[in-house]
Design an enzyme around this catalytic site. Structure first.
Site, PDB file in Angstrom:
ATOM      1  N   GLY A  48      59.922  33.321   5.374  1.00 19.75           N
ATOM      2  CA  GLY A  48      58.602  33.421   6.011  1.00 19.75           C
ATOM      3  C   GLY A  48      58.065  31.319   6.185  1.00 19.75           C
ATOM      4  N   SER A 107      57.277  27.640   5.874  1.00 18.73           N
ATOM      5  CA  SER A 107      56.936  27.080   3.687  1.00 18.73           C
ATOM      6  C   SER A 107      55.299  26.308   4.099  1.00 18.73           C
ATOM      7  CB  SER A 107      58.588  26.112   3.582  1.00 18.73           C
ATOM      8  OG  SER A 107      58.222  25.580   4.566  1.00 18.73           O
ATOM      9  N   CYS A 133      64.533  31.479   1.609  1.00 21.57           N
ATOM     10  CA  CYS A 133      64.830  30.460   2.711  1.00 21.57           C
ATOM     11  C   CYS A 133      63.227  29.607   2.576  1.00 21.57           C
ATOM     12  CB  CYS A 133      64.501  31.288   3.910  1.00 21.57           C
ATOM     13  SG  CYS A 133      64.771  30.492   5.303  1.00 21.57           S
ATOM     14  N   HIS A 161      68.723  35.165   3.381  1.00 22.81           N
ATOM     15  CA  HIS A 161      67.262  36.611   3.108  1.00 22.81           C
ATOM     16  C   HIS A 161      68.258  37.293   2.711  1.00 22.81           C
ATOM     17  CE1 HIS A 161      63.867  35.131   5.583  1.00 22.81           C
ATOM     18  NE2 HIS A 161      64.506  34.581   5.878  1.00 22.81           N
ATOM     19  N   GLU A 192      68.021  40.478   1.330  1.00 27.25           N
ATOM     20  CA  GLU A 192      66.626  42.031   1.311  1.00 27.25           C
ATOM     21  C   GLU A 192      66.560  42.158   2.818  1.00 27.25           C
ATOM     22  OE1 GLU A 192      65.982  38.524   1.958  1.00 27.25           O
ATOM     23  OE2 GLU A 192      63.940  38.442   3.711  1.00 27.25           O
TER      24      GLU A 192
HETATM   25  N1  GLN Z   1      61.443  27.874   8.984  1.00 28.14           N
HETATM   26  C1  GLN Z   1      61.091  28.310   7.980  1.00 28.14           C
HETATM   27  C2  GLN Z   1      60.160  26.996   6.920  1.00 28.14           C
HETATM   28  O1  GLN Z   1      60.875  26.314   6.885  1.00 28.14           O
HETATM   29  C3  GLN Z   1      61.976  28.871   6.877  1.00 28.14           C
HETATM   30  C4  GLN Z   1      62.426  30.264   7.916  1.00 28.14           C
HETATM   31  C5  GLN Z   1      62.544  31.117   6.865  1.00 28.14           C
HETATM   32  O2  GLN Z   1      62.071  31.625   6.121  1.00 28.14           O
HETATM   33  N2  GLN Z   1      63.342  32.294   7.553  1.00 28.14           N
HETATM   34  O3  GLN Z   1      59.215  26.905   6.456  1.00 28.14           O
END
Ligand code: GLN
Length: 191
Positions: A46, A48, A78, A170, A172
């Site tokens: 998501g 962060s 991620c 990811h 999932e």
């Molecule tokens: N770029 C997002 C971040 O820095 C991470 C991206 C992801 O979770 N797909 O939080």
């Protein structure tokens, strides 16, 4: 095995599907009381910074840190990986910490914000693991006690330290559930 998926923001549903396929009972976690009877937890991808702000606002941070200290397994993918890192290379942001790694956000540059790669992940067996990277972070330093599980172009993209597991990619988003199965095996061992 009862597995939680933190669902404040980000891609929680697909993790729940994968964990269920591995035989775990799954719960979407939004409140700290829900952590009490869980064996393990996934922190999904998501944003962060957003997840961090929500953790802070709902007072979930200390409860999650306690959860990790109790030896229960936590897997950050991620954005989840960024939240579990002891250091983020970049502007300050709220994190939980826990794993002795330094991560760099959006490390693959704009032109490669998203890509897929077949990775060798020996703990999952011989068959390569299709890995989906979406604006992914990179692990730029690993401290003592951190096991590197996978690399991409020479840099670590999946690591484990005790009961904590992280990946830049990811797992999932494909049908391959080996990474989730590996995580559940860690959770069963309880460090
Ligand atoms: N770029 C997002 C971040 O820095 C991470 C991206 C992801 O979770 N797909 O939080």
């Amino acid at each position: 095995m009862k597995a939680g998926v933190l669902s404040l923001q980000g891609a929680a549903r697909e993790h729940a599907v994968a964990l269920k396929k591995c035989g775990a009972e799954t719960v979407f976690v939004k409140h700290r009381e829900q952590l009490d009877n869980l064996d393990c937890l996934v922190i999904p991808g998501g944003e962060s910074t957003t997840i961090g702000k929500l953790l802070d606002r709902f007072g979930l941070g200390p409860a999650l840190q306690e959860f990790m200290r109790s030896g229960r397994a936590v897997y950050g993918t991620c954005a989840g990986m960024i939240l579990l890192a002891n250091k983020v290379d970049g502007p300050p942001q709220y994190t939980l910490g826990g794993m002795e790694i330094t991560v760099r956000r959006n490390a693959f540059g704009r032109q490669r914000e998203s890509f897929e790669a077949d990775l060798e992940i020996p703990v999952l067996g011989r068959e390569l693991f299709r890995s989906v990277f979406i604006r992914a972070p990179l692990i730029i330093r690993t401290g003592a006690g951190v096991e590197v599980l996978a690399t991409y172009r020479g840099r670590a993209v999946a690591t484990r330290q005790g009961n904590l597991l992280v990946s830049s990619f990811h797992p999932e988003l494909t049908d391959d559930i080996r990474m989730h199965a590996y995580f559940l095996r860690l959770a069963e061992k309880k460090q």
